[in-house]
Structure formats: structure tokens, C-alpha cells
Design a protein around this motif. Structure first.
Motif, short mmCIF file in Angstrom:
data_model
loop_
_atom_site.label_atom_id
_atom_site.label_comp_id
_atom_site.label_asym_id
_atom_site.label_seq_id
_atom_site.Cartn_x
_atom_site.Cartn_y
_atom_site.Cartn_z
N GLU A 1 0.83 -1.21 0.00
CA GLU A 1 0.00 0.00 0.00
C GLU A 1 0.86 1.26 0.00
O GLU A 1 0.61 2.22 -0.73
N ALA A 2 1.90 1.24 0.82
CA ALA A 2 2.77 2.42 0.95
C ALA A 2 3.44 2.74 -0.38
O ALA A 2 3.54 3.92 -0.77
N PHE A 3 3.91 1.73 -1.07
CA PHE A 3 4.55 2.01 -2.36
C PHE A 3 3.52 2.45 -3.39
O PHE A 3 3.76 3.35 -4.18
N ALA A 4 2.35 1.80 -3.36
CA ALA A 4 1.32 2.13 -4.34
C ALA A 4 0.88 3.59 -4.20
O ALA A 4 0.66 4.28 -5.19
N GLY A 5 0.82 4.04 -2.95
CA GLY A 5 0.32 5.39 -2.74
C GLY A 5 1.42 6.44 -2.60
O GLY A 5 1.14 7.59 -2.26
N ALA A 6 2.65 6.05 -2.84
CA ALA A 6 3.76 6.97 -2.57
C ALA A 6 3.85 8.08 -3.60
O ALA A 6 3.54 7.89 -4.76
N ASP A 7 4.30 9.25 -3.13
CA ASP A 7 4.58 10.35 -4.07
C ASP A 7 5.73 9.95 -5.00
O ASP A 7 5.71 10.20 -6.19
N HIS A 8 6.75 9.36 -4.39
CA HIS A 8 7.94 9.02 -5.18
C HIS A 8 8.51 7.69 -4.69
O HIS A 8 8.43 7.36 -3.51
N VAL A 9 9.08 6.96 -5.63
CA VAL A 9 9.76 5.72 -5.29
C VAL A 9 11.15 5.77 -5.94
O VAL A 9 11.28 6.13 -7.11
N VAL A 10 12.16 5.43 -5.16
CA VAL A 10 13.51 5.31 -5.73
C VAL A 10 13.98 3.88 -5.52
O VAL A 10 13.59 3.22 -4.56
N GLU A 11 14.78 3.42 -6.44
CA GLU A 11 15.32 2.07 -6.25
C GLU A 11 16.68 1.91 -6.90
O GLU A 11 17.06 2.67 -7.79
N ALA A 12 17.40 0.92 -6.43
CA ALA A 12 18.73 0.66 -6.97
C ALA A 12 19.17 -0.73 -6.52
O ALA A 12 18.63 -1.29 -5.57
N THR A 13 20.15 -1.26 -7.24
CA THR A 13 20.74 -2.53 -6.87
C THR A 13 22.20 -2.31 -6.51
O THR A 13 22.92 -1.59 -7.21
N THR B 1 18.96 -5.51 -3.62
CA THR B 1 18.10 -4.60 -4.36
C THR B 1 17.20 -3.90 -3.35
O THR B 1 16.65 -4.56 -2.47
N GLY B 2 17.11 -2.60 -3.47
CA GLY B 2 16.32 -1.88 -2.48
C GLY B 2 15.46 -0.80 -3.12
O GLY B 2 15.82 -0.26 -4.16
N LYS B 3 14.32 -0.56 -2.52
CA LYS B 3 13.55 0.60 -2.96
C LYS B 3 12.91 1.28 -1.76
O LYS B 3 12.66 0.66 -0.73
N MET B 4 12.70 2.58 -1.93
CA MET B 4 12.20 3.40 -0.84
C MET B 4 11.07 4.28 -1.36
O MET B 4 11.17 4.83 -2.45
N ALA B 5 10.01 4.37 -0.57
CA ALA B 5 8.92 5.28 -0.90
C ALA B 5 9.06 6.54 -0.05
O ALA B 5 9.33 6.44 1.15
N VAL B 6 8.89 7.69 -0.69
CA VAL B 6 9.08 8.95 0.04
C VAL B 6 8.00 9.94 -0.40
O VAL B 6 7.59 9.95 -1.56
N SER B 7 7.56 10.73 0.57
CA SER B 7 6.56 11.74 0.23
C SER B 7 7.27 12.98 -0.30
O SER B 7 8.47 13.15 -0.13
N SER B 8 6.52 13.83 -0.93
CA SER B 8 7.11 15.06 -1.47
C SER B 8 7.67 15.94 -0.37
O SER B 8 8.55 16.77 -0.60
N GLN B 9 7.18 15.75 0.86
CA GLN B 9 7.71 16.54 1.99
C GLN B 9 8.93 15.86 2.62
O GLN B 9 9.47 16.33 3.62
#
Lengths: 795, 289
Positions: free
Chosen positions: A184-196, A307-315
Motif C-alpha cells: 500500500e505504501a509504495f502504491a500510494g507513494a509520491d515518489h519511489v527510488v530504487e537501486a541494486t 536490491t532496495g527501494k524506498m517510498a518517500v513523500s514530497s515533503q
């Protein structure tokens, strides 16, 4: 438990805790007079050398030792099969806390099948090491090569070659944790970043290699072992169990130990073989790993892809974190601490400083035909922190926020403890906010940003890195070792006693490897009893002379052993005051002990030296009232209760310059602010942080065990395996925030791994900041010029 | 890591040493500073039957000014080169490069002659000797002969010295006016073998390159002249544009080998970077002379 901030004996003016005492042993080491295992020679000593498998995976079809046996000076040649007969059973490197974990049973030397290059196959014992090596060359072994598992990336595929066919696949262990609602958090996130991210294998490279001198007396059936070990009691337990000896007849002595870094807490087959040879011969047998053997057979560490990804809000609010860990280990799970800890720690601590509640992590650990991996300084933390902190920087970049600011918004508040991290770890007594603000101040962050920006305009590419961390120190009995079933003590103990002279002996289960554990115990004892430091002698590293303890690992010596010492010293102090009270006909509460004298509390008028109590207590006991039996030695133990670890925290900063034409990185400066609770000896704590940071830089930039497709190690010497050297290292500014842990009265947490744990993360972040004008990213460690130039698209 | 058994002989004269070499041939190794030889013996990568220790041969010692060149005895230690005023004043390229030779402990024992005779492809002194067009003097059963540096380095650890010959001295020409030198190398850590390196000697007339010697090391099997680059520079005036133009032809001069430090492509790239930087430096230094 005393309330925090109360005045204890350690906080008094005369306590010697918090002062920069120099190590007694340092002068000896600098003068070349340290006595390491190889410096000890017993009469009739013989020397072991090993024939090791040249293949990563092969059947041993024939061994011919006749010519070697006939060589001059040879006293014993032993094969793996012969050694197996002397063992009570195989080692099985699992722990019950990893319930589905599997591993193949293992003997100290290969029996029938060699599973990694360097695995010992035949031992030759002779009058000198040179003679043993000469004869070893004459051992003839016929191998039949088997298919090799050389890459973790393909090891878990269905059609992969198998390291151990009996295990059906190469998966050692898989674990998933899933908290909150990551989907849910990723689906609703403002932004998602990821990298390996990819991390190369490296190893400890202690200055003194592994070393053992085992001496068995056939007449008394007593075994004495001198060995370069961090954990003498664990070694005693495992040697006794493996070779079927009574524990109380095995004495293990760790004399001077020249660095260890977690290397010297494991069971290595060649050391057990040398001990078995002593049992067989009734003579002292010495084995010293040479540098090539060290690279081939010491435990390795760190080989992981995440492999990692992070969800972050615009704030700038971190909403969720998800990581997937593929850990490449060796052919066996290292006994007794296993080879799955590294991945498990990555899973535990990634994103650990932050408040997000949605976290999902999967770890898979794959066997390969390589030397086993296991615990090495800051287990998993350099990887977890590199991944977590790089993702935070990516998130900051994505939303255009300063890396300091995004951390400021997401780190756990200093007044919010105890609390639980998203990975389910309970943490307490932390200071992320104070550490961050201290770092910003010490770095002069804003000035640095300006300097970087203006130099960038001149074509000079500098970068600033920030990396916050948590670090598990001083593991408790509820966790991996105690509950896990291995003979590893998570408690530790100290005996503090007064001698007739009034001087104090402190014997501890924790051990010194050059970092100054003995000096720290000396200071705690002096402070708690109330004597001058030179009145205290510390004994460590001898199972005959110290109370049973776990030794030194996982940054536990001061946190666990220090508290045991403190309590034992307080008990002795109380007894000394009771005896003084009896002799002086005073209430003990009206007396104090300062610098070795019993004094009147408050006025500090000297009433009697401790030497007087020592004399009376040992010799003229009749001077004491009849109802007093002097108790002149006190042993205390300390253990954690429910806590998995005493977690510490801190933050690193780095300033680097990248030559974008050559891919060379220059480290200009590093800052570390960490919170190890009460600091006993500031210089020693600082140097632990500095040395640890350098070791982390080693992994980030230089150190790499390079294997080819047949799992052959290509760089087994210090010419090709680069360790960090002084010329390239930056000045490292160290500061300590001291939030005492509430689990002990001493209040100290571990400090030995706080440098290593986040140093790779901060350097990688700084490098990525430096090359950001080229929109390039580096996610591979070590960050060699080759890696940089490829990232920069120059080659 | 103990050496296999060998016979150790310490001759007291050059003649005696040459006789021993003739007697034992390929079974013998010369022990000078031992900084490369002893590790290979201890790792049993090499198991010679005989070691001939030449450290007592006074004939091979010393640095002296002889006419138009400086003579460096083969047994001269790196540390003595670094501290020699004769070298500093007359052979600035060596003086600059010697700081890159390993670490203090190695420089204290390692010898100039040993380094040149071994011809390690990543070593500094063979490259400088070639850049300076030095002369190597060897002596064997048939007497002395001189070998031009251009003819000395044949292949990986292969040189024009015959097995029964000993390198006795190296003659390096004294700097002349109009000459400028530069030396650069890239190594991961100070004192490591070079990943890529370049020794340069340039002669100028009216700000134009009259002649240039560029010797690349660390990337090839032996110290290697950048002949295409050199010929394109001759007669030209320095400019960034010229540099960009000539380094393209470096691909015709070099054929780097992959190794643990990185790919051939990376090494070629690094040598291109070093070429630009070294040429810029050598030009700037001429202006400062």
C-alpha cells in the motif's frame, strides 16, 4: 538499578574513568617485545604444514603419502580421513534460531571430497616448518574435478551445480520479514527510488595471522593451547567436544593477539588438525597460517547483492522500505556461528535510524564452492547502511531536498525511546538527533556545501556524504548464540581481588587484541575500588586464570565485561570498607577509598592504606573480630535479559574528491559522531572509531577477494589484495555523544564497530555526490577506478 | 611460506661471480637487494638451486659523474639514488620517479640494477632508463659489452642480458639545455606497482617539440615507447588540440593486457589521460626552466 545521572564511584574526581590512560602493552608492542603465539617455543615443538585442495570442488580419489613420510624430519602425515577418526563427529554450522537453515556436516580436513580451494586435505608435521613444506610438496593426491558453483547469482537456479548434492539445492537459508503495509505504501507513494547494490568479498587481514601451538601431555592427559584467539573459553569448549577431551583438562591461552576483527572467533580445520597431531604425538605442534593461507582459508565476508527501494513523500517523509538480499557464502556454514548472520544483520538494520513503519525484507543465502564466510567486524552493517543511506540520498535527490534535511525529518527522536524499529528490533537510549546536529556543526556543513559548489564550477568534483547508522553491540542470551545452542557465552565475568600488598588483580573473561580491553578494565577497577591505575593488573586470555566468559566479539568487551568488572570491583570495595570499618571501629558508610587509601568520607583524611587491609586480611587475620571472615576476591557476572543487543547509533560525514578522468577517489576528511554510552578511555574509543572507519574504507575502495569462474582466488597476496594504507586515509574527526545504556550501571555500549559499520556508506554517498553533475551513480563496492570510469561512461 | 632448499654462495669478486654463473647457468639466480626474488622464493614460485649473492661486490657500487653521463653501479640502492645530489642535478627524471618506487623499506634494500635487470613491466626504473636512452653495461665470460636501453627490454621479464652475464652498471646521459622531463603514474595506493605510468623526456626548439621520448609502463608486457604519438608531436607546437589529436594514435602504440587492476580498455584510457597530463606538464616545466 541506579537512576541515570546519579553520582557513582566512577564519576568522582579520582575515578580514572573517562581519562586517556595509555596501554601498558602498547610500549611492549612498539618495542617489538610483544609475545605472540609464534614467539612461544616449547621443548620438542614440531611444525605443521598443509596440502590444500587446488580445486574448488573435486573428489579425492587417491592420496599417496609414502614419499612424504620418509622425508627427513617428518614425524607425522595425516589425511582428512585419518583425522575424522579422531573426531567425535562433524561440525554442523547451524543455530536453532535459524529454524529452516541447512548445511552439510564438516570435518576439520576434507574427507573424500574437497569443496573449496584451500580446504586442507593432508597435514604434514615435521621438525621445522620448512621441512614440513618440503615434505608437503611430495604428497601425491589424485583429484577428480567436480562442477563448481562460483556465482551466487546462478547458485539458486533450478539447474545449478550443487555444492552438496545431499542438500538438494544451494539455499542455506531464506527469511522474510514484512511489517506494516509495504504494498500500500509504495502504491500510494509520491515518489519511489530504487537501486541494486553489489558488495565484493573481503577478509580481515589481521596483522598477526591465525596461529596455534598445541601441547598435549600424554601422562596427565592435559592439553595446553596457545592461540591467537578472541574467545579462549569458546575454543576450549569446541576443542574438547570435537576431540573428545574433558573440558577442564584443556587450557586455552591467548597471549598477545595482533588484531582479529572477528576473524579469530571461528573454528578453523587446520587449527584442530594441529591439535589432533599433538594428541597423537604427545609433542607440542605449532601451526602459523602464512599470508597466502590466510587469504585462502580465513573466513571471508560481505559478498552480497541487495536490491532496495524506498517510498518517500514530497515533503521528505520516508514511507516504506523494501530490500531483497542475496548473500553468497562458502561451501559450509562456518561453525559455530554460521554463515547467515551477515544477511540477517542486513535485514535487521537497514533503514534502522528512521521512523518508517512499513518494511519488507527478504534474505536468501546461497552456498558456493568458496572458502566459508562468517562474522567479520560490523557484520552486515556496512552493507545495510550502504543500501539504506544510498536510498535516503536517492530519495532526497528525487524531491530536491538536502541530504541532512531529509535525515533530520526521518530519524527517531531522542525522547522517543524505548521503541521498536520497522524490522522489529527494540532500541533504547539513542541519540540520532543530537548526533546529527553535532555532525553538522563539526563538519561546518553549510560552508562545505558552498566550497563544493564553487569548486564544481572550476571543474573540481568534490562530494559530501552523510550516513546515519545503528549498530547492534553486546548480544544478549535471548538472541543468536545463547538461545541458538552454540557453546558461546553471552554473559561475561570478572574476578577482582586484593593482594597482600594492597594491589588489585582483575581477571576477566573478555580479551584484548590490541584495542586496549585490558586498559579499560584497569580503569574501571581503579575507579570503582578507589585505587591508582598502576595498582591494578588485569589478567585476560587464559582459561586457567579467568572466570568463564564469552571473550571479545560483537563490541561486547566494555559493555558486558566492563559491567561485570564494575560490579566485582564494587563488591570488593564494599568488603574493603567493611574490613576497614571493623579495624578502625567506624561505620563503613563514613569511609571512602581514594588512590589506594581508606580515608574519611568528605575530608579525605587518610586512615589506612589498602596494603594494611591486604596484610591483615591475608596474614594477621586474628586482628579482625572473630565474626568477620574476610572475602578478598569477588566474582561477578553480567548478562543482558531480553534485549537482542545493546544498540548504539551515530552518524558519519565524508568529503571526497573524484578525478573524473582517472576514476581515482581522494578522501579529504571524515567525521564520526557516535554514541557508545559512557566512554571509559576517550583516546582508545576514538582510535576504535578511526581504525574501524579505515577498515570500512578498505571495503568501500580497495579490498576484494577476486575469484574466477572456477572459484579460484586470483589475489592471494598483499600485492594484489589492497588494504587501506595511511597515505590514502583522511583525517578522521571523532566525537562521542554519551547516552548511558539503561541495562547496566556502567552505562557503556559497544564502540568497536561504529566506524566500520557506516564508513562504506558515507564514502559511497560522498562519491555519488561528487559525480552527480555527470548524472552517474556508483552502487558497487569496492569502488575501483574501473567501477568509477564505467559509471562515468569514460570506458 | 618457506623457500625450498637452495645453495647459497657469496663471491667476493665480479670474476668469481661470473664464473659461478657460467658453472650453474639457468639453475642460479643472482641475489642483489632481494626485494622481488625473496618473495617469489618464499612462495615457492621459483626454486633455483643456487643463489649467488653479489652484495659484497664493490665493483658494482656507487654513483659517479663520467663525461657526458652518470654511472650508476648496479648495486646502488634506491635510497642512495633518492639521496644523491648527482642524480638530482643531472638526471631529474630519475630523481622524480624514485619516489614512486615502492616503500621506504623496499627502497633501503632494493637496487637500481636489480630493478632494471628484472624488467618488471610495472616498475619505474626500467621505464626511465628507456626514456633517457641509457646504456646498460653487462659483463660475462667473454668480457664486457654495452647494450642500448632501446635494445635491452625484450618481453615480459626478458632482456638482452644473457644468463651468464651480470648487469654491472647503467649509464644515463646528463640533462642538456632545452630538455624537459616529466613522470606520472597512477597506482591505487602510494608505493604500489603502477596501473599506468609514463616517463617523458622532451627536447624543444622555439617552443616546438624537437624530439619526444614517451615510455609507457604498467600496462604492457615491457616498458614501451609510444612511437606513433612521439612522431606526431615532433616539430609541432603544444596545444590542447594537438594533445587530443595525438592521443588517438596511442591505440597503435599500446596493447594493454587485462589484469586484476582493471580491463585493457581502462588501462588504455588511463594512458591517454596520462599522456595529455604529462605532455602539458613537460611543456609547462620547459617554460619554468
Amino acid at each position: 538499578m541506579k537512576s541515570k545521572g546519579a553520582i557513582t564511584p566512577l564519576d568522582r574526581q579520582h575515578s580514572y574513568v573517562g581519562r586517556n590512560l595509555s596501554r601498558d602493552k602498547a610500549k611492549r608492542a612498539v618495542n617489538g617485545r610483544g609475545r605472540y603465539t609464534d614467539d612461544i617455543t616449547l621443548p620438542r615443538t614440531v611444525h605443521a604444514a598443509f596440502v590444500r585442495s587446488p580445486y574448488a570442488h573435486a573428489m579425492i580419489t587417491d592420496i599417496d603419502v609414502d614419499i612424504a613420510k620418509a622425508e627427513e624430519g617428518v614425524v607425522l602425515v595425516m589425511t582428512g580421513a585419518e583425522l575424522k577418526e579422531l573426531c567425535t563427529g562433524p561440525w554442523v554450522g547451524t543455530l536453532s534460531v535459524f529454524p529452516t537453515m541447512k548445511t552439510a556436516p564438516q570435518y576439520p580436513m576434507a574427507v573424500d571430497r574437497a569443496c573449496w580451494q584451500g580446504e586442507p586435505v593432508v597435514m604434514v608435521v615435521a621438525n621445522s616448518r620448512a621441512a614440513a613444506e618440503d615434505a608437503a610438496e611430495l604428497v601425491s593426491i589424485t583429484y577428480k574435478e567436480l562442477p563448481v558453483v562460483a556465482h551466487k547469482e546462478t547458485a539458486l537456479e533450478k539447474n545449478s551445480n550443487l555444492v552438496h548434492p545431499d542438500l538438494k539445492d544451494n539455499l542455506a537459508y531464506e527469511k522474510v520479514i514484512d511489517t506494516g503495509d509495504v504494498g500500500e505504501a509504495f502504491a500510494g507513494a509520491d515518489h519511489v527510488v530504487e537501486a541494486t547494490f553489489d558488495f565484493g568479498r573481503h577478509t580481515a587481514v589481521s596483522l598477526e595471522p591465525r596461529a596455534i601451538l598445541a601441547s598435549f601431555e600424554k601422562d596427565t592427559e592435559e592439553l595446553t593451547i596457545y592461540t591467537s584467539s578472541q574467545t579462549p573459553h569458546m575454543f576450549q569448549a569446541i576443542i574438547a567436544r570435537t576431540l573428545g577431551l574433558p573440558e577442564h583438562k584443556c587450557r586455552v591461552v591467548a597471549p598477545f593477539v595482533g588484531g582479529s576483527f572477528g576473524l579469530k572467533i571461528h573454528s578453523f580445520g587446520d587449527e584442530f588438525a594441529a591439535t589432533a597431531a599433538s594428541l597423537k604425538l604427545g609433542r607440542p605442534v605449532k601451526f602459523i597460517a602464512d599470508r597466502l593461507e590466510s587469504f585462502l582459508t580465513d573466513i571471508h565476508a560481505r559478498e552480497n547483492t541487495v536490491t532496495g527501494k524506498m517510498a518517500v513523500s514530497s515533503q521528505g517523509k520516508i514511507e516504506a522500505l523494501e530490500i531483497d538480499i542475496l548473500s553468497g557464502v562458502g561451501a559450509y556454514s562456518q561453525y559455530p556461528r554460521t554463515s547467515v548472520f551477515e544477511a540477517n544483520q542486513i535485514l535487521n538494520i537497514t533503514g534502522g535510524p528512521y521512523k518508517h513503519q512499513n518494511y519488507k525484507a527478504r534474505m536468501r543465502v546461497a552456498y558456493m564452492n568458496k572458502v566459508p564466510t562468517s562474522q567479520y567486524r560490523a557484520v552486515g552493517h556496512p552493507i545495510g547502511n550502504s543500501v539504506g543511506e544510498a536510498l535516503v540520498d536517492l530519495a532526497a535527490e528525487k524531491i530536491g531536498m538536502d541530504p541532512v534535511e531529509i535525515r533530520r525529518r526521518n530519524i527517531m527522536e531522542d525522547n522517543s525511546y524505548p521503541r521498536t524499529t520497522a524490522s522489529g528490533i527494540e532500541v533504547a537510549d539513542m541519540s540520532h538527533q543530537k548526533c546529527l546536529e553535532t555532525l553538522v556543526e563539526r563538519m561546518k556543513y553549510d560552508d562545505l556545501v558552498q566550497e563544493r559548489n564553487s569548486l564544481r564550477a572550476e571543474g573540481i568534483f568534490r562530494g559530501i556524504g552523510i550516513a546515519a547508522f545503528i549498530k547492534g553491540t553486546a548480544p544478549g542470551p535471548a538472541g543468536y548464540y545463547g538461545a541458538g545452542g552454540a557453546p558461546i557465552a553471552s554473559q561475561d565475568a570478572a574476578t577482582v581481588k586484593i593482594e597482600p600488598s594492597g594491589n588489585i588483580i582483575c581477571a576477566v573473561g573478555v580479551t584484548d587484541q590490541g584495542q586496549g580491553v585490558d586498559t579499560v578494565m584497569q580503569q574501571i577497577t581503579a575507579g570503582a575500588v578507589g585505587v591508582l591505575p598502576e595498582m591494578v593488573r588485569v589478567i585476560e586470555g587464559d582459561t586457567d586464570a579467568t572466570p568463564y566468559g564469552g571473550g571479545t566479539y560483537a563490541s561486547r568487551a566494555t559493555a558486558i565485561g566492563g559491567e561485570a568488572t564494575y560490579q566485582a570491583a564494587l563488591a570488593l570495595r564494599a568488603e574493603l570498607l567493611r574490613l576497614a570499618g571493623a579495624l578502625l571501629q567506624r561505620e563503613p558508610e563514613t569511609l571512602d577509598i581514594i588512590d589506594g587509601n581508606v580515608v574519611d568520607l568528605g575530608t579525605e583524611n587518610i586512615r589506612m592504606p589498602l596494603a594494611e587491609i591486604g596484610r591483615i586480611g591475608h596474614f594477621q587475620v586474628a586482628e579482625l573480630p572473630n565474626d568477620i571472615q574476610p572475602q578478598l576476591s569477588h566474582t561477578k557476572r553480567f548478562r543482558l535479559n531480553d534485549a537482542l543487543y545493546i544498540f548504539t547509533n551515530g552518524i558519519h560525514g565524508a568529503y571526497v574528491e573524484v578525478d573524473c578522468d582517472t576514476g581515482f577517489i581522494t578522501l579529504l576528511k571524515q567525521w564520526v559522531v557516535e554514541d557508545c554510552g559512557r566512554v571509559i578511555n576517550p583516546i582508545l574509543a576514538d582510535e576504535q572509531v578511526r581504525g574501524g572507519s579505515v577498515q570500512g574504507i578498505g571495503g568501500a575502495l580497495y579490498e576484494h577477494c577476486i575469484y574466477d569462474d572456477q572459484a579460484q582466488l586470483l589475489n592471494g597476496s598483499l600485492i594484489d589484495y589492497l588494504v587501506p594504507m595511511a597515505s590514502e586515509m583522511p583525517d578522521i574527526d571523532v566525537a562521542h555523544v554519551q547516552t548511558h545504556t539503561g541495562v547496566s550501571e556502567l552505562g557503556s555500549k559497544g564502540v568497536g564497530e561504529s566506524g566500520t559499520g557506516a564508513s562504506p556508506a558515507v564514502v559511497m554517498n560522498a562519491v555519488n555526490d561528487a559525480i552527480s553533475p555527470f548524472e552517474a551513480k556508483v552502487t558497487v563496492q569496492p569502488m575501483t577506478p574501473d567501477v568509477l570510469l564505467k559509471a562515468l561512461n569514460r570506458i | 611460506m618457506k623457500a625450498a632448499k637452495f645453495k647459497y654462495i657469496r663471491p667476493s669478486s665480479l670474476d668469481e661471480a661470473i664464473n659461478l654463473l657460467s658453472d650453474f647457468g639457468e639453475e642460479a639466480r643472482i641475489l642483489a637487494g632481494g626485494q622481488s626474488l625473496l618473495p617469489t622464493l618464499n612462495m615457492r614460485l621459483s626454486q633455483p638451486k643456487v643463489l649467488i649473492d653479489i652484495n659484497r661486490l664493490d665493483e658494482l657500487q656507487g654513483i659517479s659523474h663520467e663525461g657526458k653521463h652518470i654511472r650508476i653501479g648496479a648495486l646502488t640502492r634506491h635510497v642512495d639514488i633518492a639521496e644523491s645530489d648527482l642524480i638530482t642535478e643531472n638526471i631529474p627524471l630519475i630523481s622524480e620517479a624514485i619516489e614512486y618506487v615502492a616503500h621506504v623499506a623496499v627502497r633501503n634494500r632494493g637496487t637500481f640494477g636489480g630493478s632494471v635487470a628484472l624488467a618488471d613491466p610495472a616498475a619505474e626504473m626500467p621505464a626511465c632508463t628507456l626514456a633517457l636512452q641509457g646504456t646498460l653495461v653487462v659483463e660475462g665470460p667473454n668480457g664486457r659489452r654495452q647494450i642500448r636501453a632501446d635494445d635491452f627490454f625484450h618481453d615480459l621479464y626478458e632482456t638482452a642480458r644473457a644468463p651468464e652475464e651480470i648487469l654491472v652498471e647503467v649509464q644515463l646521459p646528463i640533462r642538456r639545455s632545452g630538455e624537459s622531463f616529466a613522470f606520472m603514474e597512477l597506482s591505487r595506493r602510494k608505493g604500489d606497482y603502477a596501473m599506468a605510468g609514463l616517463a617523458c623526456k622532451a627536447t624543444f626548439q622555439d617552443n616546438r617539440f624537437l624530439s619526444v621520448r614517451l615510455v609507457y609502463f604498467g600496462t604492457e608486457l615491457k616498458p614501451t615507447l609510444g612511437e606513433n604519438v612521439m612522431s606526431q608531436l615532433e616539430g609541432r607546437e603544444w596545444s590542447e588540440t594537438l594533445a587530443e589529436k595525438v592521443i588517438a594514435s596511442l591505440e597503435d602504440d599500446l596493447d594493454p593486457v587485462d589484469n586484476l587492476q582493471g580491463s585493457a580498455a581502462m588501462k588504455l584510457h588511463l594512458q591517454k589521460v596520462l599522456t595529455k597530463r604529462t605532455l602539458a606538464e613537460v611543456v609547462q616545466r620547459l617554460g619554468n626552466v
